[in-house]
Design a protein around this motif. Structure first.
Motif, mmCIF file in Angstrom:
data_model
loop_
_atom_site.group_PDB
_atom_site.id
_atom_site.type_symbol
_atom_site.label_atom_id
_atom_site.label_comp_id
_atom_site.label_asym_id
_atom_site.label_seq_id
_atom_site.Cartn_x
_atom_site.Cartn_y
_atom_site.Cartn_z
ATOM 1 N N VAL B 25 59.555 -27.287 -9.217
ATOM 2 C CA VAL B 25 60.100 -27.798 -7.961
ATOM 3 C C VAL B 25 61.248 -28.756 -8.270
ATOM 4 C CG1 VAL B 25 59.637 -29.148 -5.882
ATOM 5 C CG2 VAL B 25 57.897 -27.582 -6.748
ATOM 6 N N ARG B 26 62.453 -28.405 -7.818
ATOM 7 C CA ARG B 26 63.614 -29.241 -8.056
ATOM 8 C C ARG B 26 63.762 -30.256 -6.915
ATOM 9 N NH1 ARG B 26 68.862 -28.524 -10.571
ATOM 10 N NH2 ARG B 26 67.735 -27.218 -12.036
ATOM 11 N N ASN B 27 63.554 -29.809 -5.705
ATOM 12 C CA ASN B 27 63.662 -30.683 -4.521
ATOM 13 C C ASN B 27 62.622 -30.290 -3.477
ATOM 14 O OD1 ASN B 27 66.845 -30.395 -5.380
ATOM 15 N ND2 ASN B 27 66.326 -32.439 -4.629
ATOM 16 N N THR B 28 62.264 -31.266 -2.657
ATOM 17 C CA THR B 28 61.344 -31.017 -1.540
ATOM 18 C C THR B 28 61.967 -31.588 -0.276
ATOM 19 O OG1 THR B 28 59.441 -31.228 -3.011
ATOM 20 C CG2 THR B 28 59.016 -31.453 -0.650
ATOM 21 N N ARG B 29 61.884 -30.856 0.813
ATOM 22 C CA ARG B 29 62.359 -31.388 2.098
ATOM 23 C C ARG B 29 61.296 -31.118 3.162
ATOM 24 N NH1 ARG B 29 67.648 -32.907 2.193
ATOM 25 N NH2 ARG B 29 67.810 -32.687 4.432
ATOM 26 N N LYS B 30 61.005 -32.144 3.956
ATOM 27 C CA LYS B 30 60.003 -32.007 5.004
ATOM 28 C C LYS B 30 60.561 -32.536 6.314
ATOM 29 C CE LYS B 30 56.143 -32.644 1.840
ATOM 30 N NZ LYS B 30 54.850 -33.263 1.529
ATOM 31 N N SER B 31 60.163 -31.914 7.419
ATOM 32 C CA SER B 31 60.563 -32.451 8.720
ATOM 33 C C SER B 31 59.597 -31.975 9.800
ATOM 34 C CB SER B 31 61.983 -32.007 9.073
ATOM 35 O OG SER B 31 61.969 -30.727 9.687
ATOM 36 N N GLY B 32 59.787 -32.515 10.995
ATOM 37 C CA GLY B 32 58.952 -32.131 12.125
ATOM 38 C C GLY B 32 59.537 -30.963 12.909
ATOM 39 N N GLN B 33 60.516 -30.250 12.273
ATOM 40 C CA GLN B 33 61.167 -29.128 12.970
ATOM 41 C C GLN B 33 60.296 -27.874 12.929
ATOM 42 O OE1 GLN B 33 64.318 -29.934 10.263
ATOM 43 N NE2 GLN B 33 65.860 -30.090 11.893
ATOM 44 N N GLY B 34 59.108 -27.961 13.497
ATOM 45 C CA GLY B 34 58.203 -26.824 13.520
ATOM 46 C C GLY B 34 58.599 -25.794 14.558
ATOM 47 N N MET B 35 57.912 -24.651 14.510
ATOM 48 C CA MET B 35 58.212 -23.540 15.422
ATOM 49 C C MET B 35 58.167 -23.967 16.881
ATOM 50 S SD MET B 35 56.372 -21.309 17.575
ATOM 51 C CE MET B 35 54.767 -20.779 17.011
ATOM 52 N N SER B 36 57.209 -24.841 17.233
ATOM 53 C CA SER B 36 57.038 -25.191 18.642
ATOM 54 C C SER B 36 58.207 -26.013 19.172
ATOM 55 C CB SER B 36 55.728 -25.955 18.834
ATOM 56 O OG SER B 36 55.768 -27.176 18.136
ATOM 57 N N THR B 37 59.028 -26.560 18.289
ATOM 58 C CA THR B 37 60.151 -27.394 18.739
ATOM 59 C C THR B 37 61.471 -26.632 18.764
ATOM 60 O OG1 THR B 37 60.833 -28.156 16.534
ATOM 61 C CG2 THR B 37 59.025 -29.352 17.578
ATOM 62 N N LEU B 38 61.449 -25.353 18.363
ATOM 63 C CA LEU B 38 62.700 -24.611 18.181
ATOM 64 C C LEU B 38 62.764 -23.336 19.024
ATOM 65 C CD1 LEU B 38 62.864 -24.746 14.260
ATOM 66 C CD2 LEU B 38 64.088 -26.230 15.864
ATOM 67 N N ALA B 39 63.938 -23.055 19.564
ATOM 68 C CA ALA B 39 64.204 -21.747 20.155
ATOM 69 C C ALA B 39 64.549 -20.789 19.007
ATOM 70 C CB ALA B 39 65.361 -21.845 21.133
#
Lengths: 305, 305
Positions: B25-39
């Motif tokens: 693993v070179r980098n990790t990115r996490k966010s709250g941009q889950g499916m339920s928040t996106l069109a």
């Protein structure tokens, strides 16, 4: 001429009956001004508005049952303990000082056991009415947001239990990942019955069966009416599976409307006998009994109609 | 140098790992941009933003599992049927045309039975990783909003069940009449264990026990930490009582953080043996196995660390 005012003041609803000297309902008023929508200092003005609309002068007394007597209601009417002879309910009413009018709120009932605590507020008045009007005895089910199961032995409330059935249905049908699939307006009796039977037979599978409802919709295997009815059946079936009286007991159901139909069908599937009493009449009868106890010289009981 | 990008794109979260030529693993990115928040048309731009931040050029391929492949996600990746040899997962991935980059979404799994339908999306990748990395076999529990129970027989997923446990806890602790009493930040191990045991022994009493939590608070008999922990225990205990493997089976628990602790304690109370695997590592391993299948000449598996 209005003799007294009876009020069932619940969490989400307000219902008032003006009772005349013959004990008959002269007027009825209903609104959504339940306890949860009001601050303590708003109860008096709300009541005043309804009384003014009816022309009920300051000499007309008011008897109230329900959540108006909660700690977060108009005034804390406290709780009575078990075993409770229901005939003693009226004498424990508290008096609310308000504009010189005689206003009483009936207390609730509590079981103060750390391992198994429970409370009711409003249903005790319904039980009193059904006791005096219909000779209520044995196991009683009063469905609702918080369904009450009570045990009456010769006029004494000896035990009760509350199931969070209606609230669980509201949460799951309106605010869960099932919500988009649920059409509560439609009823599918077969799906309801299937849900009741599944929960009676395998209450431990509830959380899996809830997800089956979602998966069935995602896969296009069930429609919205089925989902709502099966969900309702699963929850009422679970309540019945855990009923303190056991699954197949003889039960008096005090309910009105859709809930009366649903619970009668479910109790039938559970194999017990069902006797149905109307909830609206029971609570009004209970308030009438309380009023006769509070103001014995001024009135007679509401007559049975 | 980044060899490929692995993404676990769930309902409420987005997690991305940039994997180098060594499989590390070179980098990790996490966010709250889950499916339920996106069109649907927002998935591409969200991914692009993260890739640009990492400097991952258009030649770096991306493998995705989870709800991005749902019908309401980026693109419907469909469902595979049971029994499913997990090693065939990668070959069923769909390709998403996006800016010339090689992007694949892994499919979910469905049981298309009208009486007993179920779906998973994301957990199949976790199972694949745990299979190839740890030789997973037998009964597996993957707790979460929708807890999955799976059965693996020699690398073949033969059965699974989902329990709505986490969602029920969220609804009851945040949006019910219990909410005001619940402090989910606090943990009371004894109350949790009591809840688990009560639900294991008497699953049919759930709806009554939920109300006891409210009554106990109204009567001043329990505090907020107890309510949250007992509620959690009741629901996890009910899930275990209804587990398809039976109460006391040997279970591999794939979980992380607080859920891992809770379920390990509950499975222990249910009398079964527990083997714990880390959920984050399992899903990353599954994505690595899929990547190696999709692009066999270009990379090696992420090494075990």
């Amino acid at each position: 001429m209005i003799r007294y005012i009876a009020v069932d003041w619940g969490t989400s609803s307000f219902r008032l009956w003006a009772i005349d000297v013959e004990g008959q309902v002269r007027n009825t008023r209903k609104s959504g001004q339940g306890m949860s929508t009001l601050a303590p200092d708003q109860f008096g003005p709300v009541l005043d508005t309804h009384l003014a609309a009816l022309g009920a002068g300051p000499g007309v007394p008011v008897v109230i049952c329900g959540m108006a007597g909660a700690r977060t209601g108009w005034r804390d009417a406290g709780y009575l303990d078990l075993p409770l002879p229901l005939d003693t309910l009226a004498e424990a009413a508290i008096r609310v000082p308000h504009e010189g009018r005689d206003i009483r709120i009936l207390p609730g009932v509590a079981r103060r056991e750390a391992a198994d605590p429970d409370v009711m507020r409003g249903e005790e008045t319904m039980l009193l009415g059904a006791l005096r009007r219909f000779g209520l005895e044995g196991t009683v089910c009063m469905p609702g947001t918080h369904s009450k199961w009570a045990r009456l032995d010769e006029g004494v409330l000896t035990r009760f239990e509350t199931a969070m059935t209606g609230e669980a249905f509201a949460l799951l049908s309106r605010q869960s990942t099932l919500s988009a699939f649920v059409d509560p307006a439609q009823v599918d009796d077969r799906a309801f019955g299937d849900g009741v039977k599944a929960a009676l037979d395998q209450p431990e599978t509830l959380l899996r069966r809830l997800f089956h409802l979602r998966a069935g919709q995602l896969l296009g295997l069930v429609d919205g009416a089925e989902v709502a009815s099966r969900l309702s059946g699963l929850l009422i079936g679970l309540e019945l599976a855990g009923a303190p009286s056991g699954k197949g007991a003889e039960v008096t159901l005090i309910a009105s409307g859709v809930l009366a139909d649903r619970y009668a069908q479910a109790l039938d599937l559970a194999g017990g006998g069902v006797r149905l009493l109307d909830a609206d009449r029971a609570v009004r009868a209970g308030l009438a009994v309380a009023a006769a106890g509070l103001w014995p010289d001024e009135m007679q009981l509401e007559t049975t109609r």
